[in-house]
Design a protein around this motif. Sequence first.
Motif, short mmCIF file in Angstrom:
data_model
loop_
_atom_site.label_atom_id
_atom_site.label_comp_id
_atom_site.label_asym_id
_atom_site.label_seq_id
_atom_site.Cartn_x
_atom_site.Cartn_y
_atom_site.Cartn_z
N ALA A 1 0.85 -1.19 0.00
CA ALA A 1 0.00 0.00 0.00
C ALA A 1 0.89 1.24 0.00
CB ALA A 1 -0.93 0.01 1.21
N TYR A 2 0.31 2.37 -0.38
CA TYR A 2 1.03 3.64 -0.40
C TYR A 2 0.34 4.59 0.57
CZ TYR A 2 3.40 1.79 -4.47
OH TYR A 2 4.16 1.01 -5.30
N ALA A 3 1.13 5.18 1.45
CA ALA A 3 0.60 6.01 2.52
C ALA A 3 1.13 7.44 2.39
CB ALA A 3 0.96 5.44 3.89
N LYS A 4 0.34 8.39 2.87
CA LYS A 4 0.74 9.80 2.93
C LYS A 4 1.30 10.08 4.31
CE LYS A 4 -0.96 14.52 2.47
NZ LYS A 4 -2.14 15.38 2.25
N PRO A 5 2.55 10.52 4.43
CA PRO A 5 3.13 10.75 5.77
C PRO A 5 2.43 11.90 6.49
CG PRO A 5 4.83 10.66 4.06
CD PRO A 5 3.52 10.77 3.36
N PHE A 6 2.43 11.80 7.81
CA PHE A 6 1.93 12.92 8.61
C PHE A 6 2.88 14.11 8.56
CE2 PHE A 6 -0.27 9.36 10.87
CZ PHE A 6 -1.56 9.79 10.65
N VAL A 7 4.16 13.85 8.38
CA VAL A 7 5.19 14.90 8.38
C VAL A 7 5.31 15.50 6.98
CG1 VAL A 7 7.63 15.40 8.79
CG2 VAL A 7 6.42 13.76 10.25
N ASP A 8 5.41 16.83 6.93
CA ASP A 8 5.67 17.51 5.67
C ASP A 8 7.18 17.61 5.51
OD1 ASP A 8 5.70 18.99 3.39
OD2 ASP A 8 4.78 20.79 4.25
#
Length: 391
Positions: free
Chosen positions: A257-264
């Motif tokens: 799966a591909y996730a969006k990090p919480f950190v910018d």
Amino acid sequence: MRDTRRARLILGLLLAVALVLITIDHRQRDDSLFEPARSAAASLFGVAERAGTDVAKPVGDFIDTFASAPESKRRLALLRAENARLRQELTAHSLDRHRSAELTRMLGLSGLGGYRVVAAQVIARRGVPGFEDAVEIDAGTGDGIRSEMTVLNGDGLVGRVVHTSPATSTVVLLTDPASSAGARLEGNSQVGVVTGLGPVAGGRLIRFRLLDAAAPLTAGRRIVSFGSQHGMPYAPGLPVGTIQHVEATPGELTRVAYAKPFVDFTALDVVGVVVRAPQRDPRDAMLPPPPPVASKARAATPPATTPTAPPSSSPPTASPTPSTTVRDQGGERPRAARERGSGTSRQPVRARRARMPQRPAQARPAGPRQQPAGTRERPEARKHDQAGERT
């Protein structure tokens, strides 16, 4: 004019006449005989003065400008320097407020999980042999930082320390393709591995490989760091990201799966280096509260109403009565079937039964009725007995 006796005589006469005229004008004042001449002369000389002033003023201003140019330049330079200083102070105050907010969020997150951290600031992006995505921070061994320590900020996991010096340290980010970290799904113990995608994804996505191919994996699930022994290189319980989409991998032993990090990762400023991990895993306590999208959607959706049937003018029909079994000569059959076959309703049948003659009750011995051997009960007697039992 030559200085002769005649010239001196004329000058003396003119002075005497002037003194006489001045004396006469002074004594008469308002009723002076020279008032019209004075007014005409004032008007004439006033026009001449205004014309001379209009001509001479631009020339005088031009000369004054040249004379005061060095002073004006000096004052202009002072004003420009003051303006630049005030602008710099305003920018510094804005950055200080932003960094203060970032530091507060970072300390709040680390305090929630029970981490002991050293605050630092990202001062540069740099390349490290073997890594593509790394940053430099302004804290090193003099602040108690060692290699393989976890780095976080106010949003979650940032990366780990790979090199240290007395005053600076190098941190490889979680988005680096050579970086791998253990991760776990929120709410259960399904573990996997998070790896970066490098500059191709620009820090916007990371890859999460779930080790159990049969475990459910859907978009919207959040993942946290699984942790390492003694919290190095990764401490447990740190927020990692939210799954955006799941890749179809039929026949493989893992799920991707591909996730969006919480950190910018494109705007890193204030970070914290974990110098001591908590004794207990904080599990999911450090995850931010989920956005109330579902609850808002439910609140916005009107409750479903059951459509009511329009009133009918026809009389209501009687619901079918449950069929009961009665005994008859030919065996057992439903009572409703008997009523349909006879064409009569239940009430007339009851009334007819009530009008039937009742047989007098006879004393019978307890137990089943005994018949003499060799005798046969007549059908008529059986029918009367059954009719008496029904009544």
